[in-house]
Design a protein around this motif. Structure first.
Motif, short mmCIF file in Angstrom:
data_model
loop_
_atom_site.label_atom_id
_atom_site.label_comp_id
_atom_site.label_asym_id
_atom_site.label_seq_id
_atom_site.Cartn_x
_atom_site.Cartn_y
_atom_site.Cartn_z
N ALA A 11 -5.40 -6.88 -2.36
CA ALA A 11 -5.81 -7.47 -1.08
C ALA A 11 -7.32 -7.71 -1.05
O ALA A 11 -7.79 -8.74 -0.54
CB ALA A 11 -5.39 -6.58 0.08
N THR A 35 5.63 4.63 -6.32
CA THR A 35 5.11 4.22 -5.01
C THR A 35 3.59 4.31 -4.99
O THR A 35 2.92 3.46 -4.38
CB THR A 35 5.72 5.08 -3.89
OG1 THR A 35 7.15 4.96 -3.93
CG2 THR A 35 5.21 4.64 -2.53
N ALA A 51 0.19 5.89 2.39
CA ALA A 51 -0.27 4.51 2.58
C ALA A 51 -1.67 4.44 3.18
O ALA A 51 -2.51 3.65 2.73
CB ALA A 51 0.72 3.75 3.46
N ALA A 60 4.08 -8.20 -10.10
CA ALA A 60 2.79 -8.36 -9.42
C ALA A 60 1.90 -9.36 -10.16
O ALA A 60 1.17 -10.14 -9.54
CB ALA A 60 2.09 -7.01 -9.31
N PHE A 107 2.28 1.19 -6.48
CA PHE A 107 2.47 0.09 -5.52
C PHE A 107 1.42 0.12 -4.42
O PHE A 107 0.78 -0.90 -4.11
CB PHE A 107 3.87 0.15 -4.91
CG PHE A 107 4.00 -0.59 -3.62
CD1 PHE A 107 3.95 -1.98 -3.59
CD2 PHE A 107 4.12 0.08 -2.41
CE1 PHE A 107 4.03 -2.68 -2.39
CE2 PHE A 107 4.21 -0.60 -1.21
CZ PHE A 107 4.16 -1.99 -1.20
N LEU A 108 1.24 1.27 -3.78
CA LEU A 108 0.31 1.37 -2.67
C LEU A 108 -1.13 1.11 -3.13
O LEU A 108 -1.90 0.43 -2.44
CB LEU A 108 0.40 2.74 -2.01
CG LEU A 108 1.69 3.02 -1.23
CD1 LEU A 108 1.73 4.48 -0.79
CD2 LEU A 108 1.82 2.10 -0.03
N HIS A 143 0.29 -12.72 -8.40
CA HIS A 143 -1.12 -12.78 -8.04
C HIS A 143 -2.04 -13.37 -9.10
O HIS A 143 -3.27 -13.39 -8.89
CB HIS A 143 -1.60 -11.37 -7.65
CG HIS A 143 -0.93 -10.86 -6.42
ND1 HIS A 143 -1.20 -11.38 -5.17
CD2 HIS A 143 0.04 -9.92 -6.24
CE1 HIS A 143 -0.44 -10.77 -4.27
NE2 HIS A 143 0.32 -9.88 -4.88
N LYS A 152 -1.44 -2.65 -3.88
CA LYS A 152 -1.37 -3.43 -2.64
C LYS A 152 -2.77 -3.63 -2.05
O LYS A 152 -3.17 -4.75 -1.69
CB LYS A 152 -0.46 -2.72 -1.64
CG LYS A 152 -0.44 -3.34 -0.25
CD LYS A 152 0.48 -2.52 0.66
CE LYS A 152 0.37 -2.99 2.11
NZ LYS A 152 0.82 -4.39 2.29
N HIS A 153 -3.52 -2.55 -2.00
CA HIS A 153 -4.84 -2.62 -1.36
C HIS A 153 -5.91 -3.11 -2.33
O HIS A 153 -6.87 -3.77 -1.91
CB HIS A 153 -5.18 -1.27 -0.75
CG HIS A 153 -4.22 -0.87 0.33
ND1 HIS A 153 -4.21 -1.50 1.55
CD2 HIS A 153 -3.21 0.04 0.36
CE1 HIS A 153 -3.23 -0.97 2.31
NE2 HIS A 153 -2.62 -0.05 1.60
#
Length: 249
Positions: A125, A114, A64, A168, A117-118, A172, A121-122
């Motif tokens: 953001a 994963t 992460a 997602a 996903f990680l 978004h 996520k960023h």
């Protein structure tokens, strides 16, 4: 040029589909940042593309903090992030479900699912706070679209990427972030080689194993990625583009 002035991040960018996509984006005007764990291979890819159009960053997408730092580094060096291609993946554990080692299972899901996903996520953001952007996740025609014996871990992880991508996209799109996936079939990468098989052996096998009689060129997959990431696909989100020449039709 479709991506003139845009900053693009490609995970797993040192080889295969990631490297072909980096070349294609750079030709269309993007500054590309290749991310991965093999710094030597990344540096070689950057040199091949040209340092004026390419950069690289060390990243482990299963971690992460590393995924967060990856995006932060791209933004700090280049002033933004407009396009992301989450391509890092492994074939991993091969064998019947009852014989797959739990640790090997965990590794496949950590990288293939994963890791996406990680990374997303960023990436999201940053994008949603800076005018939006586009993300393309590299899934596979093995998973949602088709199955193969002895590839349960890989298939499950890639099916998960498809569902994650669609969810997602719903989450978004109102933030100005378009998210899609590509699902390639057998392509000209080491992952499509059987143990001990040469490229020539693979070509002979694919003459009858694939409807098209061949594997896809990595540039053909890259072309699909570029279309999804471009303004030409401005009303496309939550889509999974299968690029396997009818193998799972």
């Amino acid at each position: 040029m479709m991506f003139d002035g845009r900053i693009a991040l490609i995970t797993g960018g040192a080889g295969g589909i990631g490297r072909a996509t980096a070349h294609a984006l750079a030709r269309e005007g993007a500054t590309v940042v290749l991310a991965g764990r093999d710094l030597t291979a990344l540096a070689d890819a950057v040199k091949e593309i040209g340092s004026g159009r390419a950069d690289h960053v060390a990243a482990d997408v299963t971690d992460a903090s590393s995924a967060a730092q990856m995006v932060e580094t791209v933004v700090a060096r280049h002033g933004g992030l407009h396009v992301a291609v989450n391509n890092a993946g492994v074939l991993g554990a091969v064998g019947p479900v009852a014989d797959i080692d739990a640790g090997a299972w965990d590794e496949v899901l950590a990288v293939n699912l994963t890791g996406v996903f990680l990374s997303m996520k960023h990436e999201i953001a940053h994008m949603r706070g800076h005018g939006g952007g586009t993300i393309v996740n590299v899934s596979s025609n093995i998973g949602t679209h088709g199955r193969r014996p002895a590839l349960a871990a890989y298939a499950a992880s890639k099916a998960g990427v498809g569902v994650l991508t669609r969810t997602a996209a719903l989450d978004h799109i109102a933030d100005g972030v378009r998210i899609n996936a590509v699902s390639p079939g057998a392509s000209d990468t080491p992952m499509s080689l059987l143990p001990g098989e040469s490229r020539e052996d693979r070509a002979e096998r694919m003459r009858t194993a694939a409807p098209s009689g061949r594997v896809a060129e990595t540039s053909e997959v890259a072309a699909g990625i570029l279309w999804l990431a471009s303004d030409a696909a401005s009303h496309v989100a939550g889509h999974d583009l299968v690029i396997d020449c009818a193998a799972t039709a």
